[in-house]
Design a protein around this motif. Sequence first.
Motif, PDB file in Angstrom:
ATOM      1  N   PHE A  16       0.830  -1.200   0.000  1.00 38.60           N
ATOM      2  CA  PHE A  16       0.000   0.000   0.000  1.00 38.60           C
ATOM      3  C   PHE A  16       0.869   1.256   0.000  1.00 38.60           C
ATOM      4  CE2 PHE A  16      -2.699  -3.029   2.361  1.00 38.60           C
ATOM      5  CZ  PHE A  16      -3.831  -2.968   1.582  1.00 38.60           C
ATOM      6  N   SER A  17       0.552   2.179  -0.876  1.00 40.13           N
ATOM      7  CA  SER A  17       1.158   3.509  -0.764  1.00 40.13           C
ATOM      8  C   SER A  17       0.364   4.241   0.315  1.00 40.13           C
ATOM      9  CB  SER A  17       1.077   4.246  -2.096  1.00 40.13           C
ATOM     10  OG  SER A  17      -0.265   4.598  -2.378  1.00 40.13           O
ATOM     11  N   ASP A  18       0.910   5.343   0.794  1.00 43.55           N
ATOM     12  CA  ASP A  18       0.194   6.132   1.811  1.00 43.55           C
ATOM     13  C   ASP A  18      -1.156   6.585   1.282  1.00 43.55           C
ATOM     14  OD1 ASP A  18       2.232   5.822   3.632  1.00 43.55           O
ATOM     15  OD2 ASP A  18       3.178   7.752   3.148  1.00 43.55           O
ATOM     16  N   ASP A  19      -1.178   7.009   0.013  1.00 44.86           N
ATOM     17  CA  ASP A  19      -2.419   7.481  -0.603  1.00 44.86           C
ATOM     18  C   ASP A  19      -3.440   6.348  -0.716  1.00 44.86           C
ATOM     19  OD1 ASP A  19      -3.970   9.574  -1.799  1.00 44.86           O
ATOM     20  OD2 ASP A  19      -3.618   8.613  -3.745  1.00 44.86           O
ATOM     21  N   GLU A  20      -2.989   5.153  -1.111  1.00 47.33           N
ATOM     22  CA  GLU A  20      -3.902   4.002  -1.222  1.00 47.33           C
ATOM     23  C   GLU A  20      -4.471   3.627   0.140  1.00 47.33           C
ATOM     24  OE1 GLU A  20      -2.156   1.357  -4.927  1.00 47.33           O
ATOM     25  OE2 GLU A  20      -1.184   1.211  -2.971  1.00 47.33           O
ATOM     26  N   ARG A  21      -3.608   3.627   1.155  1.00 52.67           N
ATOM     27  CA  ARG A  21      -4.066   3.273   2.498  1.00 52.67           C
ATOM     28  C   ARG A  21      -5.092   4.294   2.994  1.00 52.67           C
ATOM     29  NH1 ARG A  21      -2.382  -0.319   6.035  1.00 52.67           N
ATOM     30  NH2 ARG A  21      -0.439  -0.691   4.979  1.00 52.67           N
ATOM     31  N   SER A  45      -4.884  14.556   6.434  1.00 51.73           N
ATOM     32  CA  SER A  45      -4.122  14.328   5.201  1.00 51.73           C
ATOM     33  C   SER A  45      -3.902  15.637   4.451  1.00 51.73           C
ATOM     34  CB  SER A  45      -4.865  13.341   4.297  1.00 51.73           C
ATOM     35  OG  SER A  45      -5.959  13.957   3.686  1.00 51.73           O
ATOM     36  N   ALA A  46      -2.799  15.733   3.757  1.00 54.07           N
ATOM     37  CA  ALA A  46      -2.495  16.931   2.981  1.00 54.07           C
ATOM     38  C   ALA A  46      -3.532  17.121   1.883  1.00 54.07           C
ATOM     39  CB  ALA A  46      -1.097  16.824   2.375  1.00 54.07           C
ATOM     40  N   ALA A  47      -3.926  16.016   1.222  1.00 55.70           N
ATOM     41  CA  ALA A  47      -4.926  16.107   0.150  1.00 55.70           C
ATOM     42  C   ALA A  47      -6.269  16.543   0.726  1.00 55.70           C
ATOM     43  CB  ALA A  47      -5.050  14.772  -0.547  1.00 55.70           C
ATOM     44  N   GLY A  48      -6.605  16.032   1.919  1.00 57.97           N
ATOM     45  CA  GLY A  48      -7.868  16.418   2.543  1.00 57.97           C
ATOM     46  C   GLY A  48      -7.897  17.883   2.910  1.00 57.97           C
ATOM     47  N   ARG A  49      -6.792  18.387   3.450  1.00 60.65           N
ATOM     48  CA  ARG A  49      -6.727  19.825   3.805  1.00 60.65           C
ATOM     49  C   ARG A  49      -6.813  20.687   2.548  1.00 60.65           C
ATOM     50  NH1 ARG A  49      -2.921  17.795   7.330  1.00 60.65           N
ATOM     51  NH2 ARG A  49      -1.203  18.452   5.984  1.00 60.65           N
ATOM     52  N   ALA A  50      -6.214  20.223   1.472  1.00 59.77           N
ATOM     53  CA  ALA A  50      -6.246  21.000   0.214  1.00 59.77           C
ATOM     54  C   ALA A  50      -7.654  21.094  -0.339  1.00 59.77           C
ATOM     55  CB  ALA A  50      -5.316  20.357  -0.812  1.00 59.77           C
ATOM     56  N   ARG A  51      -8.464  20.027  -0.144  1.00 54.71           N
ATOM     57  CA  ARG A  51      -9.843  20.032  -0.647  1.00 54.71           C
ATOM     58  C   ARG A  51     -10.743  20.951   0.155  1.00 54.71           C
ATOM     59  NH1 ARG A  51     -10.282  13.781  -0.810  1.00 54.71           N
ATOM     60  NH2 ARG A  51      -8.557  13.424  -2.204  1.00 54.71           N
ATOM     61  N   VAL A  52     -10.448  21.123   1.438  1.00 53.97           N
ATOM     62  CA  VAL A  52     -11.274  21.935   2.332  1.00 53.97           C
ATOM     63  C   VAL A  52     -10.960  23.369   2.169  1.00 53.97           C
ATOM     64  CG1 VAL A  52     -11.789  22.457   4.728  1.00 53.97           C
ATOM     65  CG2 VAL A  52     -11.391  20.124   4.034  1.00 53.97           C
TER      66      VAL A  52
END
Length: 169
Positions: free
Chosen positions: A119-124, A162-169
């Motif tokens: 698992f990559s971090d993103d997949e996990r 998550s960085a991706a989650g913060r970017a979406r918000v």
Amino acid sequence: GKAPIARKAYGAMESSEDPAQHHEGAMRAARSYLFDGPGLGSNRAMADAERALLSEAEVARKARRGADQVHALAELARLQIERVSLFDAGRTLQALGEVLQPPARAAAKDEKAVDPAVFSDDERLRARVEALVLRAVLLQGIGERELAEARAGELEALIGRSAAGRARV
């Protein structure tokens, strides 16, 4: 409208040596049962799709392809929730959670556990989000509103970290 013909083509994909192409073919073949003409939405079509998804999850487990196993189990749980087989969906989500266990706990329980490096971090993260969403839906389905809301809170916290989650918000 031609699910049997499509399954034949997907069978060719499944026979590929490339694990990604095999998985894609298996998942499409499983979904094709749900769109099978006169059986559309029937118990038999859903049972056939469920068997195919379970088979792909087992193949992925044996091949130690964790991300593919998680994908197949998540689709299986979604299908079980859709057909209102909440007990089966709960067992499937439990199996999904075991695949996503931290490496030390998984290794202690089973030497043949999926290697965490698969698992990559993103997949996990995506898999954990998917599992939380399905658990919340399942808990809501059995009338456990407070527990479902708690899973939603966990989901918000997970996405917020998550960085991706913060970017979406």
